[in-house]
Scaffold this motif. Structure first.
Motif, PDB file in Angstrom:
ATOM      1  N   PHE A  33      -5.956  31.108 -18.779  1.00 56.19           N
ATOM      2  CA  PHE A  33      -6.710  31.821 -19.688  1.00 56.19           C
ATOM      3  C   PHE A  33      -6.632  31.085 -20.957  1.00 56.19           C
ATOM      4  N   GLY A  34      -5.660  30.550 -21.373  1.00 60.52           N
ATOM      5  CA  GLY A  34      -5.545  30.115 -22.784  1.00 60.52           C
ATOM      6  C   GLY A  34      -6.610  29.066 -23.346  1.00 60.52           C
ATOM      7  N   PRO A  35      -6.878  28.364 -22.384  1.00 61.76           N
ATOM      8  CA  PRO A  35      -8.007  27.112 -23.085  1.00 61.76           C
ATOM      9  C   PRO A  35      -9.204  27.808 -23.682  1.00 61.76           C
ATOM     10  N   GLN A  36      -9.810  28.816 -22.856  1.00 64.20           N
ATOM     11  CA  GLN A  36     -10.978  29.544 -23.461  1.00 64.20           C
ATOM     12  C   GLN A  36     -10.541  30.276 -24.564  1.00 64.20           C
ATOM     13  N   LYS A  37      -9.437  30.584 -25.130  1.00 65.97           N
ATOM     14  CA  LYS A  37      -8.957  31.016 -26.420  1.00 65.97           C
ATOM     15  C   LYS A  37      -8.499  29.982 -27.542  1.00 65.97           C
ATOM     16  N   GLY A  38      -8.873  28.830 -26.971  1.00 69.66           N
ATOM     17  CA  GLY A  38      -8.401  27.986 -28.027  1.00 69.66           C
ATOM     18  C   GLY A  38      -7.032  27.113 -27.596  1.00 69.66           C
ATOM     19  N   ALA A  39      -6.252  27.558 -26.714  1.00 64.09           N
ATOM     20  CA  ALA A  39      -5.026  27.109 -26.304  1.00 64.09           C
ATOM     21  C   ALA A  39      -5.129  25.612 -25.839  1.00 64.09           C
ATOM     22  N   ARG A  40      -5.274  24.706 -26.565  1.00 66.16           N
ATOM     23  CA  ARG A  40      -5.258  23.208 -25.875  1.00 66.16           C
ATOM     24  C   ARG A  40      -4.146  22.414 -26.361  1.00 66.16           C
ATOM     25  N   ASP A  41      -4.044  21.063 -25.884  1.00 68.79           N
ATOM     26  CA  ASP A  41      -3.060  20.058 -26.506  1.00 68.79           C
ATOM     27  C   ASP A  41      -1.746  20.579 -26.555  1.00 68.79           C
ATOM     28  N   GLY A  42      -1.247  21.190 -25.654  1.00 71.52           N
ATOM     29  CA  GLY A  42       0.182  21.595 -25.642  1.00 71.52           C
ATOM     30  C   GLY A  42       0.385  23.171 -26.132  1.00 71.52           C
ATOM     31  N   VAL A  43      -0.684  23.557 -26.787  1.00 71.97           N
ATOM     32  CA  VAL A  43      -0.416  25.172 -27.345  1.00 71.97           C
ATOM     33  C   VAL A  43      -0.261  26.124 -25.894  1.00 71.97           C
ATOM     34  N   ALA A  44      -1.029  25.660 -24.974  1.00 67.14           N
ATOM     35  CA  ALA A  44      -0.851  26.734 -23.893  1.00 67.14           C
ATOM     36  C   ALA A  44       0.393  26.459 -23.188  1.00 67.14           C
ATOM     37  N   ASP A  45       1.043  25.319 -23.232  1.00 69.46           N
ATOM     38  CA  ASP A  45       2.485  25.201 -22.635  1.00 69.46           C
ATOM     39  C   ASP A  45       3.477  25.846 -23.488  1.00 69.46           C
ATOM     40  N   PHE A  46       3.400  25.836 -25.024  1.00 71.84           N
ATOM     41  CA  PHE A  46       4.107  26.553 -25.879  1.00 71.84           C
ATOM     42  C   PHE A  46       3.990  27.973 -25.717  1.00 71.84           C
ATOM     43  N   LEU A  47       2.497  28.696 -25.422  1.00 65.49           N
ATOM     44  CA  LEU A  47       2.681  30.011 -25.071  1.00 65.49           C
ATOM     45  C   LEU A  47       3.006  30.582 -23.787  1.00 65.49           C
ATOM     46  N   ASP A  48       2.915  29.657 -22.986  1.00 66.28           N
ATOM     47  CA  ASP A  48       3.832  29.933 -21.636  1.00 66.28           C
ATOM     48  C   ASP A  48       5.325  30.354 -21.808  1.00 66.28           C
ATOM     49  N   ASP A  49       5.752  29.275 -22.537  1.00 68.27           N
ATOM     50  CA  ASP A  49       7.024  29.477 -22.832  1.00 68.27           C
ATOM     51  C   ASP A  49       7.569  30.711 -23.710  1.00 68.27           C
ATOM     52  N   ALA A  50       6.649  31.019 -24.540  1.00 69.52           N
ATOM     53  CA  ALA A  50       6.756  32.259 -25.243  1.00 69.52           C
ATOM     54  C   ALA A  50       6.789  33.266 -24.608  1.00 69.52           C
ATOM     55  N   LEU A  51       5.836  33.490 -23.618  1.00 71.90           N
ATOM     56  CA  LEU A  51       5.654  34.686 -22.820  1.00 71.90           C
ATOM     57  C   LEU A  51       6.670  34.797 -21.917  1.00 71.90           C
ATOM     58  N   ARG A  52       7.330  33.609 -21.308  1.00 76.26           N
ATOM     59  CA  ARG A  52       8.343  33.745 -20.381  1.00 76.26           C
ATOM     60  C   ARG A  52       9.756  34.301 -21.082  1.00 76.26           C
ATOM     61  N   HIS A  53       9.913  34.033 -22.461  1.00 78.72           N
ATOM     62  CA  HIS A  53      10.714  34.486 -23.297  1.00 78.72           C
ATOM     63  C   HIS A  53      10.674  36.041 -23.764  1.00 78.72           C
ATOM     64  N   TRP A  54       9.213  36.369 -23.730  1.00 79.30           N
ATOM     65  CA  TRP A  54       9.027  37.743 -23.989  1.00 79.30           C
ATOM     66  C   TRP A  54       9.403  38.521 -22.937  1.00 79.30           C
ATOM     67  N   ALA A  55       9.109  37.916 -21.630  1.00 83.56           N
ATOM     68  CA  ALA A  55       9.639  38.602 -20.420  1.00 83.56           C
ATOM     69  C   ALA A  55      10.892  38.681 -20.350  1.00 83.56           C
ATOM     70  N   HIS A  56      11.973  37.958 -20.326  1.00 78.62           N
ATOM     71  CA  HIS A  56      13.150  38.074 -20.574  1.00 78.62           C
ATOM     72  C   HIS A  56      13.832  39.368 -21.436  1.00 78.62           C
ATOM     73  N   VAL A  57      12.976  39.214 -22.743  1.00 76.34           N
ATOM     74  CA  VAL A  57      13.505  40.412 -23.650  1.00 76.34           C
ATOM     75  C   VAL A  57      13.000  41.816 -23.111  1.00 76.34           C
ATOM     76  N   LEU A  58      11.787  41.856 -22.668  1.00 76.03           N
ATOM     77  CA  LEU A  58      11.608  43.113 -22.093  1.00 76.03           C
ATOM     78  C   LEU A  58      12.235  43.671 -20.721  1.00 76.03           C
ATOM     79  N   GLU A  59      12.589  42.618 -20.169  1.00 77.75           N
ATOM     80  CA  GLU A  59      13.604  42.944 -18.936  1.00 77.75           C
ATOM     81  C   GLU A  59      14.884  43.520 -19.514  1.00 77.75           C
TER      82      GLU A  59
END
Length: 383
Positions: A211-237
């Motif tokens: 869903f990131g591309p429809q919000k402007g996450a292109r050219d590697g930004v989606a990869d960065f956000l995926d990593d950020a969300l993975r880190h966020w999940a670790h913190v939440l756990e």
């Protein structure tokens, strides 16, 4: 013979008519043929944009309005509504944090936030409700629900104890959560999240990649956000003990369920089911002879958690098992698949080859005519 009992429960025809307007047009068509029919008009939604208006059409009353911010922090106004019994607040994420709110500026996938929706939820908590139904859909951000939590008083801190900035980019720096300032009722109420996808938080099917591309996450930004969300999940756990990275539905609305399930013990539920319950659809189906639902495009997604799917499931479980007929702008689902999903028939309002603009301008009239034809067939079969 008893009067024909018809339940009209459509979704909106996006870009053309609201769910309430579709329901009115269909009901008029039914009554054109069967003036003594008992017609229940129950506009529906799948839990995303338009849910608030669908519920207001059934519940009546006026929405509450709160001053908040949009997804990029600009002042905004957002509506929310209280159920007739005063117990449930319905908050639509798109009201404050949706893409339409920021359509006038370039998309900001790294900085867009759901903080504004947190402000709306705070107002609902202050009003004393015991349940918040949060409708997810149309989100402009990919922040894992962090913005809503900060709007409710939580703090996301980096390794040096400083508040991280709003948005998905800030998630990469989160080291801990400070919940001391969380709204005192935030963990006392029941949170239900209306979702219409089963995507996990991270990975190739996750929030950022799909869903990131429809919000402007292109050219590697989606990869960065995926990593950020993975880190966020670790913190939440680490902070709450809840594992949310692979939770079905956690990828909805930029990952909002992840933060709210972990911190607030929120429940995710298919949006169409929540709306159906809220408008009283199961009870209305109990003595129905015919059910007419509809949406702009009837396709494979329609029978995978959307309104038509939810209506068909409820009709199949009701005592009389009334036939469900779909009216749509276009019908793309093969008949066999529709029948397998519990749909008796699906009809397009297009009379033949026609320009889209012409069809849109005639949607109400065509819906009325089509509903009249469906009702005639039903009445003939009863006779």
């Amino acid at each position: 013979m008893e009067p024909l009992r018809v339940v009209v429960c459509p979704d909106s025809f996006k870009g053309s008519l609201s769910a309430s307007e579709v329901a009115s047009a269909v009901a008029e068509g039914v009554l054109d043929v069967a003036p003594d029919a008992v017609v229940a008009r129950l506009p529906m939604a799948d839990g995303g944009e338009g849910t608030l208006d669908a519920l207001l059409a059934v519940w009546g009353g006026e929405p509450e309005t709160v001053a908040t911010v949009d997804a990029i922090g600009r002042p905004a106004q957002a509506r929310w509504v209280v159920s007739p019994d005063g117990r449930t607040a319905v908050v639509e994420l798109a009201e404050a944090s949706g893409l339409p709110r920021v359509a006038d500026v370039p998309l900001q996938p790294l900085h867009a936030s759901t903080r504004g929706t947190g402000d709306v939820a705070r107002a609902a908590l202050d009003a004393g409700v015991s349940e918040i139904l949060l409708c997810l859909g149309g989100s402009a951000s990919t922040d894992g629900g962090a913005g809503i939590l900060t709007g409710l008083g939580a703090r996301l801190l980096d390794a040096e104890g400083r508040d991280v900035p709003d948005g998905g980019e800030g998630l990469a720096a989160v080291a801990s959560l400070d919940l001391a300032g969380l709204h005192p009722r935030a963990r006392e109420v029941r949170w239900r999240l209306a979702v219409d996808v089963t995507n996990p938080l991270v990975g190739e099917l996750g929030a950022a990649q799909v869903f990131g591309p429809q919000k402007g996450a292109r050219d590697g930004v989606a990869d960065f956000l995926d990593d950020a969300l993975r880190h966020w999940a670790h913190v939440l756990e680490a902070e709450t003990g809840r594992a949310v990275a692979e939770l079905p539905g956690a990828g909805a609305a930029g990952g909002v369920p992840a933060g709210l399930v972990a911190v607030l013990d929120a429940e995710t539920t298919p949006g169409a089911e929540l709306v159906a319950e809220a408008v009283g659809l199961p009870a209305a189906l109990a003595d129905a002879d015919l059910v007419i639902t509809g949406e702009g495009s009837f396709d494979s997604q329609s029978v995978n958690g959307k309104v038509a799917d939810g209506v068909a499931r409820l009709a199949a479980a009701s005592p009389r098992r009334p036939p469900v007929v779909v009216v749509a702008g276009q019908v793309l689902l093969p008949e066999a698949q529709a029948r397998a999903a519990g749909i008796a028939a699906a009809f397009s309002i297009a009379p033949g080859p026609i320009e889209l603009d012409d069809l849109v301008s005639r949607t109400g009239t065509r819906l009325r005519d089509l509903a009249a034809a469906v009702t005639s067939l039903t009445a003939a079969s009863r006779g």
